[in-house]
Scaffold this motif. Sequence first.
Motif, short mmCIF file in Angstrom:
data_model
loop_
_atom_site.label_atom_id
_atom_site.label_comp_id
_atom_site.label_asym_id
_atom_site.label_seq_id
_atom_site.Cartn_x
_atom_site.Cartn_y
_atom_site.Cartn_z
N LYS A 1 0.08 8.98 -5.80
CA LYS A 1 0.21 10.39 -5.40
C LYS A 1 1.05 11.13 -6.44
O LYS A 1 0.70 12.25 -6.83
CB LYS A 1 0.84 10.50 -4.02
N LYS A 2 2.12 10.52 -6.88
CA LYS A 2 2.99 11.14 -7.88
C LYS A 2 2.22 11.40 -9.18
O LYS A 2 2.43 12.41 -9.84
CB LYS A 2 4.18 10.21 -8.16
N GLU A 3 1.32 10.51 -9.53
CA GLU A 3 0.52 10.65 -10.75
C GLU A 3 -0.69 11.56 -10.57
O GLU A 3 -1.42 11.82 -11.52
CB GLU A 3 0.04 9.27 -11.24
N GLY A 4 -0.93 12.04 -9.34
CA GLY A 4 -2.05 12.93 -9.07
C GLY A 4 -3.40 12.23 -9.03
O GLY A 4 -4.43 12.84 -9.31
N ASN A 5 -3.40 10.96 -8.67
CA ASN A 5 -4.63 10.17 -8.65
C ASN A 5 -5.32 10.09 -7.29
O ASN A 5 -6.23 9.29 -7.13
CB ASN A 5 -4.34 8.73 -9.13
N ILE A 6 -4.90 10.89 -6.34
CA ILE A 6 -5.47 10.84 -5.00
C ILE A 6 -6.52 11.93 -4.87
O ILE A 6 -6.23 13.10 -5.05
CB ILE A 6 -4.38 11.04 -3.92
N GLU A 7 -7.74 11.53 -4.56
CA GLU A 7 -8.84 12.49 -4.33
C GLU A 7 -8.81 12.84 -2.84
O GLU A 7 -9.14 12.01 -2.00
CB GLU A 7 -10.17 11.87 -4.71
N LYS A 8 -8.43 14.07 -2.52
CA LYS A 8 -8.24 14.46 -1.12
C LYS A 8 -9.54 14.81 -0.41
O LYS A 8 -9.62 14.74 0.80
CB LYS A 8 -7.24 15.60 -1.03
N LYS A 9 -10.56 15.18 -1.18
CA LYS A 9 -11.85 15.52 -0.57
C LYS A 9 -12.45 14.25 0.05
O LYS A 9 -12.55 13.23 -0.58
CB LYS A 9 -12.80 16.07 -1.62
N ALA B 1 0.83 -1.20 0.00
CA ALA B 1 0.00 0.00 0.00
C ALA B 1 0.87 1.26 0.00
O ALA B 1 0.55 2.23 -0.68
CB ALA B 1 -0.94 0.00 1.20
N ALA B 2 1.95 1.23 0.75
CA ALA B 2 2.84 2.40 0.80
C ALA B 2 3.44 2.68 -0.58
O ALA B 2 3.47 3.84 -1.02
CB ALA B 2 3.94 2.18 1.83
N LEU B 3 3.87 1.64 -1.27
CA LEU B 3 4.43 1.83 -2.60
C LEU B 3 3.37 2.29 -3.60
O LEU B 3 3.61 3.21 -4.40
CB LEU B 3 5.09 0.54 -3.10
N ALA B 4 2.20 1.68 -3.57
CA ALA B 4 1.13 2.07 -4.49
C ALA B 4 0.69 3.51 -4.21
O ALA B 4 0.45 4.28 -5.15
CB ALA B 4 -0.05 1.10 -4.37
N LEU B 5 0.60 3.88 -2.94
CA LEU B 5 0.22 5.24 -2.57
C LEU B 5 1.21 6.25 -3.13
O LEU B 5 0.83 7.29 -3.67
CB LEU B 5 0.11 5.37 -1.05
N ARG B 6 2.48 5.94 -3.02
CA ARG B 6 3.52 6.84 -3.52
C ARG B 6 3.37 7.06 -5.03
O ARG B 6 3.44 8.18 -5.52
CB ARG B 6 4.90 6.27 -3.20
N ILE B 7 3.14 5.98 -5.76
CA ILE B 7 3.00 6.08 -7.21
C ILE B 7 1.73 6.83 -7.59
O ILE B 7 1.75 7.72 -8.44
CB ILE B 7 3.03 4.67 -7.86
#
Length: 126
Positions: A60-68, A52-58
């Motif tokens: 996040k780098k690609e801008g695929n995290i919805e923060k809302k 999960a930590a590695l996938a999250l890093r990738i």
Amino acid sequence: MIWYILAGLAAGVVSGMGIGGGAILIPALTIFLGIGQQQAQHINLLYFLPTAALALRIHKKEGNIEKKGLLPLILWGLPGSICGALIAVKIDANYLRKGFAIFLLAMAAYEITKGYKAWKSQRSKS
């Protein structure tokens, strides 16, 4: 040993997609490797941390995290995970296995229904 490698690889690919490697890893450990349900779930939790930590890093780098909405998910997910862990270690492994099977079937039915609706919608547009 090869089964462990294949199970880890398949679960890793699915985890990297954000689907959840436990859907692959837990059945592989219990069915093919003869590990008990509770032990398989414990292994899955430990396996989840680095993947999960590695996938999250990738992602996040690609801008695929919805923060809302992320904070409420985390704040409610933490007590939910504590409750789930306490329940999982207290109930009989057979009930845990059956509950997990029902969950997987429900998710499969949902995905099939969603895919059918998308296919039907796309077909009606053409």
